[in-house]
Enzyme design. Sequence first.
Site, mmCIF file in Angstrom:
data_model
loop_
_atom_site.group_PDB
_atom_site.id
_atom_site.type_symbol
_atom_site.label_atom_id
_atom_site.label_comp_id
_atom_site.label_asym_id
_atom_site.label_seq_id
_atom_site.Cartn_x
_atom_site.Cartn_y
_atom_site.Cartn_z
ATOM 1 N N GLU A 89 54.213 41.005 18.228
ATOM 2 C CA GLU A 89 55.226 40.200 18.905
ATOM 3 C C GLU A 89 56.547 40.044 18.155
ATOM 4 O O GLU A 89 57.597 39.910 18.777
ATOM 5 C CB GLU A 89 54.645 38.803 19.188
ATOM 6 C CG GLU A 89 53.461 38.797 20.133
ATOM 7 C CD GLU A 89 53.819 39.301 21.510
ATOM 8 O OE1 GLU A 89 54.786 38.789 22.106
ATOM 9 O OE2 GLU A 89 53.141 40.218 21.988
ATOM 10 N N SER A 463 1.793 3.124 41.040
ATOM 11 C CA SER A 463 0.894 2.553 40.037
ATOM 12 C C SER A 463 1.392 2.650 38.609
ATOM 13 O O SER A 463 0.781 2.068 37.715
ATOM 14 C CB SER A 463 -0.486 3.213 40.139
ATOM 15 O OG SER A 463 -1.106 2.868 41.362
#
Length: 814
Positions: A89, A463
């Site tokens: 770059e 239960s």
Amino acid sequence: MSIKRAVRRFLCFVIVAAILGTAALLITLHYFSLELPDHTSLKKYAPDVASRVFLEDGSKLCEYSYEKRYFIPIEKVPQKLINAFLAAEDKRFYEHMGVDFMRVARSAIRNLQQLGTGKRPQGASTITQQVARIFLIKNNEVSYVRKIKEAILSYRIEMALSKQSILELYLNQIYLGVGAHGVAAAAKIYFDKTVDELTTAQCAYLASLAKGANNYHPVKNKKKAIERRNWLIDRMLEDGFIEKNDAEKAKLEKLEMVPSEKTANAEYLSEEIRKHLMEKFPSCSLNTDGLIIRGTMDARLQNIAYESLRKGLENVDRAFGWRGPIGEIDMDDADDDDDIVSELKTIEAPAGSGEFRKALVTEKGKKKISIITENGKTGEIVDADAKWMGAKVNVGDVILVSKVKDGANKKSKTYNVRQVPLVQGAIVVMEVNTGRVLAMQGGYDFSISEFNRATQAMRQCGSVFKPFAYLAALENGFSPNSIIDSGSVEIDTGAASVWRPRNYHGALVEKVTLRRAVEKSINTATVRMSEEVGIDKIAETANQFRIFDNMPELLSYALGAGETTLLRITAAYAMIANGGKRITPTMVDYVQDKRGNTIYRITDESYDSDEEFDVEYPPKLNDARQQILSEQSIYQMISLLEGVIQRGSGGSAKVLGIPVAGKTGTSNESRDTWFIGFTPDIAVGVFVGFDDHSKGLGRNATGASTALPIFISFMAEAKKFFAPKPFRVPHGIKLRKIDLETGGPPSPSGNGSIMEAFKEDEYDGKNDVKSSTSNSILQRLSAEGALDVLSPKDDAFDNRDEEYTGDKSIFGIY
């Protein structure tokens, strides 16, 4: 005109032109500077950073973010990665002041040459200019106006920030494809590495993505990606960043995307952690603040829980039959196996099918069904599954299969038929002493439904609630060998309505010990006991264990009519397992901000000590957790629930061969089925049922047949990670031998006797049992008064006429 005059005029012209040009330039710069954003804001750069959840072993569970970004200081970025970006770059980055005029000139000439060609103008942006565009201008439009603004801002940025600071901004913000923002995220997503682990070739590849990342995907556009990477390697060599040998070696390196290894299938738990943190920190943003979260999950247990639940739900679902193919293929249109495979890949697999393979039925005979799978493999369906499909299957049907696992024959060509179950469920694994959630799977598959049945589903607990009713009894004068009347019950509920609780399969029992009432889950005994103890005391006990926020004082709740979540009921059982100490379920150990400051930590109130340690004696630790009920009553309940495993509905769990206790539960019409079990270390809760509350699992479905097998499957693997040990017997408990059925002294032969847990005041010191028979048994409350009052005598242990001598195999809801 003399030469001198001409020269003077020319010089005047040059001076005027220079003045006018400078003025024009200054006016232009001033004009474009009027509305430029404040470049000094970059000094306070605080990027949106993903919050991540890590586990105790250091592995990452998940992350929360809008953008995948992990901030990394510039000093932590390896120089070879920086060099790769400079070569790609801005090789003169350290020489210019924001604008590289040499590159600008070359770019201008090149663009003039391309006028009229339709090609996109080439830029000469430096890294500083890219920082200006990304952070301040936020506009990718190609125009000279934007370039002028970039140039002005770039110069200002160079004046305000150091070169290293500019690089830090750039390398943390730049988009590098596949959702990766910044080099740290890109290194992890592409190669499953940290930046300091990258090779030269991998550095070059990441830098090559700075422009047009989507054009160089390492899988979709592999050839172009390699060409682009190698071009950049040549640039790095040309710019003197690497040696020739390094460049040649880097070019030969394979370009392969390495996906991150999944720690565990834990989408439900990850989402639950997210919800918890959003409630805990409403002012924070999980998606941007970069929090570091330590989760409580154990990846090993989570994977076992995931597999156990899926397998268990598939087994329950098989009872409802095969629902048919997921698609069809016309065999006449397929010329060969390649055509079939291509067709198979176009058919969408149902959500939740996971690792199942699509397969086409190519032959159906009397004794075999042949298939070809989506990866081109041929095989046969196992006989049992062929019978399961029956007449519904035909040649041309597309079905789901999985290969039969045969360790001895890896080339086996037999397959099981699979289908995504409609029945749903959940499993929770909790550390009993701390409440830390070690595993959670809230459904068959997160892709089918994100609804978490462990935390969001309110279901009748059946239960599995009964132990808390009996705990209230143990705290209020009952003992494990108390005789309870368990005859038929009719309760006048008003408005000409009578409630008649029944036992499983309508079994009738007249009298039973409290132990056998728990082990065999006898409804009638539970109702009569609850009336005598007082439903208000049972409600208080349930609220203390946080099963409900405020339990209504209704007798039906003693049988489990109330609705709660799997997480709550599992936590309640964990409090029984730990001796009655208050714990709160948690999925997070601590949270740190992105600077490493701890902003939240679960309070470890398990133990504390203000005393100095004595080198000759171990330190005395004070257990700071709240004691909910007496340790003695809690241990008696643990013993009773161990009996459920040894002699009751949980008998299948005996195969585990370790100390374990628990309880099954089934609501009306088998709409909700449960098993909650525990060891001295962990509590495991399992729920199975349809999301549609009105739909039951079938007349014979119970917690023992649906949820318990999942628990056993989980524990068979999980027990490897815990040393087996018995439950701790607290002070104040005496173990004495009694007869199992009568609760009285054992027979001379000792057959049918057990060791029972008594509190000190329940045992008189001799080799017999003090009677603790209830004196005021529940009277029938119906208006007719037809049911006689049954009041066993105080000496019921010796009164053999009072003993139950009927069928002892089926008592209650399993």
